[in-house]
Write a protein that holds these residues in place. Sequence first.
Motif, PDB file in Angstrom:
ATOM      1  N   GLU A 288       2.160   1.928  -3.467  1.00 23.56           N
ATOM      2  CA  GLU A 288       1.090   2.432  -4.315  1.00 23.56           C
ATOM      3  C   GLU A 288       0.815   3.912  -4.040  1.00 23.56           C
ATOM      4  N   LYS A 289       0.752   4.241  -2.765  1.00 26.09           N
ATOM      5  CA  LYS A 289       0.502   5.629  -2.360  1.00 26.09           C
ATOM      6  C   LYS A 289       1.652   6.527  -2.813  1.00 26.09           C
TER       7      LYS A 289
ATOM      8  N   GLU B 115       0.840  -1.216   0.000  1.00 22.29           N
ATOM      9  CA  GLU B 115       0.000   0.000   0.000  1.00 22.29           C
ATOM     10  C   GLU B 115       0.865   1.251   0.000  1.00 22.29           C
TER      11      GLU B 115
END
Lengths: 43, 124
Positions: free
Chosen positions: B92-93, B89
């Motif tokens: 991705e961020k 995550e």
Amino acid sequence: PRRPREKRISLYWDIAPTGFEHITPMQYKALQASGQVPAIGPP
Amino acid sequence: CSRIHNKPTFSQTMVMPNLYQNPRNATTMDPTLTCSMTDDELQEYYDNFFEDVFLELDEKYGSIEEMNVCDNLGDHLTGNIYVKFRHEEDAEKAVTELNNRWFGGRPIHAELSPVTDFREACCR
């Protein structure tokens, strides 16, 4: 041993190209893609 | 190598192509840099760059497991920075947000990379 350092002001982060401070990086990349500004330019 | 690499939908690793500019590389456009730097100055320049990038990413986007800077002269590798985050995550961020940030007068390009083991990351 590595001495701990204070966080310094970054030389690089969030520095926009001169004259393009008013547009976003995404907009600038679109200009690069369409050939309106050089793909790799000086700061 | 065909250089047609698949871009993963999920990955712990992201790549920012051409972000590091070696002062010795003739294509460097930064006028404040000169090629007359000594080896020590060059090392210091690199160390500062590495620290600046690492600390910002680690602080803003999440814990970094490994970060590598390419310093060779292959067109597709020059100055590439590979960052492996602990969590998918976070990668991705980071990709989403970094694509809308400047770095040293240039826009950042960031994308997920399939590389998970840097010792095996040889193009075949």
